[in-house]
Design a protein around this motif. Structure first.
Motif, PDB file in Angstrom:
ATOM      1  N   ARG A  95       0.790  -1.058  -0.027  1.00 39.64           N
ATOM      2  CA  ARG A  95      -0.022  -0.014   0.210  1.00 39.64           C
ATOM      3  C   ARG A  95       0.899   1.402  -0.056  1.00 39.64           C
ATOM      4  NH1 ARG A  95      -4.262  -2.247   3.490  1.00 39.64           N
ATOM      5  NH2 ARG A  95      -3.260  -1.327   5.224  1.00 39.64           N
ATOM      6  N   CYS A  96       0.456   2.183  -0.845  1.00 38.83           N
ATOM      7  CA  CYS A  96       1.602   3.363  -0.945  1.00 38.83           C
ATOM      8  C   CYS A  96       1.593   4.263   0.155  1.00 38.83           C
ATOM      9  CB  CYS A  96       1.013   4.297  -1.903  1.00 38.83           C
ATOM     10  SG  CYS A  96       1.766   5.787  -2.545  1.00 38.83           S
ATOM     11  N   PRO A  97       2.877   4.385   0.533  1.00 37.16           N
ATOM     12  CA  PRO A  97       3.162   5.367   1.650  1.00 37.16           C
ATOM     13  C   PRO A  97       2.912   6.806   1.556  1.00 37.16           C
ATOM     14  CG  PRO A  97       5.243   4.490   0.619  1.00 37.16           C
ATOM     15  CD  PRO A  97       4.258   4.043  -0.014  1.00 37.16           C
ATOM     16  N   PHE A  98       2.867   7.145   0.252  1.00 40.74           N
ATOM     17  CA  PHE A  98       2.429   8.315   0.120  1.00 40.74           C
ATOM     18  C   PHE A  98       0.920   8.908  -0.420  1.00 40.74           C
ATOM     19  CE2 PHE A  98       6.654   7.226  -1.735  1.00 40.74           C
ATOM     20  CZ  PHE A  98       7.447   7.822  -0.640  1.00 40.74           C
ATOM     21  N   HIS A  99      -0.050   8.019  -0.244  1.00 40.58           N
ATOM     22  CA  HIS A  99      -1.239   8.421  -0.338  1.00 40.58           C
ATOM     23  C   HIS A  99      -1.971   7.323   0.447  1.00 40.58           C
ATOM     24  CE1 HIS A  99      -1.914   5.772  -3.802  1.00 40.58           C
ATOM     25  NE2 HIS A  99      -3.299   5.896  -3.545  1.00 40.58           N
ATOM     26  N   VAL A 100      -3.071   7.709   0.649  1.00 40.93           N
ATOM     27  CA  VAL A 100      -4.056   6.919   1.433  1.00 40.93           C
ATOM     28  C   VAL A 100      -4.707   5.797   0.545  1.00 40.93           C
ATOM     29  CG1 VAL A 100      -6.018   6.591   3.429  1.00 40.93           C
ATOM     30  CG2 VAL A 100      -4.504   8.500   3.338  1.00 40.93           C
ATOM     31  N   HIS A 159       7.199   3.086  -8.279  1.00 40.58           N
ATOM     32  CA  HIS A 159       5.781   3.745  -8.741  1.00 40.58           C
ATOM     33  C   HIS A 159       4.773   3.336  -8.349  1.00 40.58           C
ATOM     34  CE1 HIS A 159       3.561   5.734 -12.007  1.00 40.58           C
ATOM     35  NE2 HIS A 159       3.196   4.655 -12.280  1.00 40.58           N
ATOM     36  N   CYS A 160       3.957   4.466  -8.156  1.00 40.66           N
ATOM     37  CA  CYS A 160       2.504   4.447  -7.773  1.00 40.66           C
ATOM     38  C   CYS A 160       1.578   4.582  -8.623  1.00 40.66           C
ATOM     39  CB  CYS A 160       2.264   5.186  -6.233  1.00 40.66           C
ATOM     40  SG  CYS A 160       0.614   4.997  -5.932  1.00 40.66           S
ATOM     41  N   PHE A 161       0.502   3.530  -8.943  1.00 39.90           N
ATOM     42  CA  PHE A 161      -0.292   3.900  -9.870  1.00 39.90           C
ATOM     43  C   PHE A 161      -1.503   4.716  -9.518  1.00 39.90           C
ATOM     44  CE2 PHE A 161       2.010  -0.033 -11.191  1.00 39.90           C
ATOM     45  CZ  PHE A 161       2.123   0.335 -12.331  1.00 39.90           C
ATOM     46  N   GLY A 162      -1.690   5.033  -7.957  1.00 39.35           N
ATOM     47  CA  GLY A 162      -2.509   5.624  -7.626  1.00 39.35           C
ATOM     48  C   GLY A 162      -2.242   7.232  -7.742  1.00 39.35           C
ATOM     49  N   CYS A 163      -1.027   7.729  -6.880  1.00 38.54           N
ATOM     50  CA  CYS A 163      -0.758   8.926  -6.955  1.00 38.54           C
ATOM     51  C   CYS A 163       0.244   9.269  -7.798  1.00 38.54           C
ATOM     52  CB  CYS A 163      -0.659   9.297  -5.462  1.00 38.54           C
ATOM     53  SG  CYS A 163       1.078   8.630  -5.011  1.00 38.54           S
ATOM     54  N   GLY A 164       0.812   8.287  -8.462  1.00 40.32           N
ATOM     55  CA  GLY A 164       2.022   8.855  -9.604  1.00 40.32           C
ATOM     56  C   GLY A 164       3.368   9.052  -8.907  1.00 40.32           C
TER      57      GLY A 164
HETATM   58 ZN   LIG Z   1       0.402   6.654  -4.133  1.00 45.26          ZN
END
Ligand SMILES: [Zn+2]
Length: 574
Positions: free
Chosen positions: A39-44, A60-65
């Motif tokens: 789970r991305c540490p940079f967005h919830v 790379h995070c597909f959620g927040c980029g």
């Molecule tokens: Zn993210």
């Protein structure tokens, strides 16, 4: 240690370290196929869209980029600047940071100057501490403010005696002037800046004393006095109390920003060690960015008077560009006739913490402020609201927070969409996407060639085998392709992370990063063929474009000998 960190060292570091191990030690990763996810540490988020690729040494995070190499991860995750991240990564890899030798004499002497400046500031601070010990009225004052000995020691509180030249009798006048400790009159005479004041040394993050604040013992004016800007002291960048705060807790849950030195001391006295103060200047965006590196929640504390409210609005203006999801700013307006010191004394720590927790979120404060005095039941009021609010909202960084602020404005103004500009915005986006799409189609072989080269640097050998004559070839993307190729051929070992690193803070950074992420679906054993084909087609397009350009020039201006040869070569290659 002086000198710049050597570029070769950074490359070597990015080859030696494994980003999967690094990230796994911060955020536990799970292996799925070729990638590791979390789970991305940079967005919830509820389901993992954060992925780490061992081959590319890239996340790379597909959620927040969010994306980048091991250095970027440490910068973002631990809120470090570049140098700090490289130092930490080196420590993780068990390497010591290699730096370039300072080459010019000027640089070294400058460094020496700064270190003697730090030294004299250190010595003056110690002198002031000693003076406090032998000045009963200063001790009396601190006692009257209930400052305990331990706190006075933590903050290195001191006293500047009521004399005009105690410092110059003891320290080098030249250094004192440079350190801002003497005031120089027009006739060249100099005297001590701080006299008859409690002294608050200001330390930077790395524990150097960089300046002082001084407060009078009585009601005389000015109540507070600060060191001027010097080569080591920049008020817009430093905050009082940050060093002491980080010494207690390097990751505070929240930081409260108060107005004066004594407020910081008073709160620390009550166990609230996470207070800082701006240095007699308004809180700047640089301050806010600095503080967000250490905590995701900032509470700004202001007096309840008019000046306090105005200051709150100014802070909000500075904070807007730094706000995004995951960060919170609160505005805490104190009851009139109170400062943090008197309030915490009256209501105790719990009461004070309670007030911080229930302080207005900056978003609410903002809308309260901009709707204040407007009649929103009338069209005039609502349109005034939009024109007042929108310039601020437009400064917010892209993201969920921004969207939510805009949708709140829509609700308040009662408009289904923020019409005009928004339609224009959408139209812009559409045409932008369209031209992106066109660019993608047109440049697809360039994109594929660059993306594959970035993702599989070993393909450089395929390029070498082709023995390409690059002269006269001008085509979009060729320069970038050649520059990446150059880096690869220059190095013994290189991976995607190293290549990305070379483009940090350059105009190409964005495109390089996105091409490193570009998914070119194919089997491992087809990569070489696809790359070779893409490269051939890229070269052909580049040659065609150059031929067209040269032929046109031949007709209009004529060609010089070099261009002639290039044209003939290209025509015969076709
Ligand atoms: Zn993210």
């Amino acid at each position: 240690m002086s000198g710049r960190i050597s570029k070769e060292f950074i490359d070597e570091l990015l080859v030696r370290v494994d980003i999967v191990d690094l990230i796994d030690s911060h955020v536990p990763l799970k292996k799925t196929g070729a990638n590791y996810v979390a789970r991305c540490p940079f967005h919830v988020e509820k389901s993992p869209s954060f992925s780490v690729n061992r081959n590319k040494q890239f996340f790379h995070c597909f959620g927040c980029g969010a994306s980048g190499n091991a250095i970027s991860f440490l910068m973002d995750f631990n809120h470090l600047d570049f140098v700090e991240a490289v130092e930490d990564l080196a420590a993780f890899a068990g390497l010591s940071v290699r730096r370039e030798q300072a080459t010019s004499l000027v640089d070294t002497s400058k460094k020496e100057d700064l270190s003697s400046l730090y030294q004299v500031l250190e010595q003056v601070a110690a002198f002031y501490v000693e003076q406090l010990r032998v000045t009963p009225k200063a001790i009396q004052y601190l006692k009257s403010r209930q400052v305990k000995g331990a706190i006075a020691r933590d903050f290195l509180l001191g006293y500047a005696p009521d004399k005009w030249s105690v410092l110059s009798e003891r320290f080098s006048q030249k250094l004192l002037i440079e350190a801002g400790l003497l005031v120089v009159k027009e006739d060249g005479q100099a005297y001590d800046r701080f006299r008859s004041r409690i002294i608050f040394p200001i330390r930077d993050k790395r524990s150097h004393i960089v300046g002082f604040g001084g407060r009078v013992l009585d009601d005389s004016l000015p109540k507070y006095l600060n060191s001027p800007e010097t080569p080591v002291f920049h008020k817009g960048k430093e905050v009082y109390g940050l060093y002491e705060l980080l010494a207690k807790n390097s990751k505070p849950q929240r930081i409260v920003i108060v107005e004066g030195y004594m407020d910081v001391i008073a709160l620390a006295q009550y166990g609230i060690y996470y207070a800082v103060a701006a240095l007699g200047t308004a809180t700047s965006q640089a301050h806010i960015d600095l503080l967000f590196r250490f905590s995701s929640e900032l509470v700004f504390c202001f007096d309840g008077d008019r000046a306090g409210r105005e200051a709150a609005w100014r802070v909000m203006e500075s904070a807007f560009s730094s706000l995004k999801e995951g960060r919170s700013c609160r505005i805490m307006i104190l009851p009139t006739q109170h400062d943090p010191d008197s309030l915490v004394r009256e209501e105790g720590v719990e009461g004070f913490v309670q007030r911080m927790q229930s302080a207005q979120a900056l978003s609410e404060y903002f809308f309260d402020y901009v709707t204040n005095g407007l009649n929103l039941s009338e069209v005039e009021g609502r349109s005034q609201l939009i024109s007042k609010a929108r310039p601020y909202l437009e400064r917010l960084p892209e993201g969920t927070f921004r969207e939510m602020m805009f949708s709140r404005l829509q609700d308040l103004s009662g408009m289904a969409s923020l019409s005009g500009a928004d339609n224009k915005f959408i139209a812009q986006q559409v045409s932008l996407n369209k031209s992106h799409q066109q660019a993608f189609n047109r440049l697809s072989s360039v994109r594929v060639a660059i993306a594959l080269l970035l993702q599989h640097p070993a393909l450089a050998e395929v390029v070498e085998q082709k023995d390409i004559d690059w002269t006269g070839l001008e085509f979009r993307g060729i320069e970038l392709f050649k520059s990446i190729l150059g880096i690869i051929l220059d190095k013994k070992s290189v991976n995607t992370a190293v290549l990305i690193e070379h483009y940090r803070d350059t105009p190409e950074e964005k495109i390089v990063t996105s091409l490193a992420l570009l998914d070119v679906y194919m089997d491992e054993d087809k990569i070489e063929t696809v790359f070779s084909d893409a490269l051939d087609s890229l070269l052909k397009q580049a040659r065609d474009a150059s031929i067209t350009r040269l032929e046109a020039k031949a007709r209009s201006h004529g060609l010089d000998a070099q261009e002639q040869t290039a044209l003939v070569n290209m025509l015969t290659m076709k």
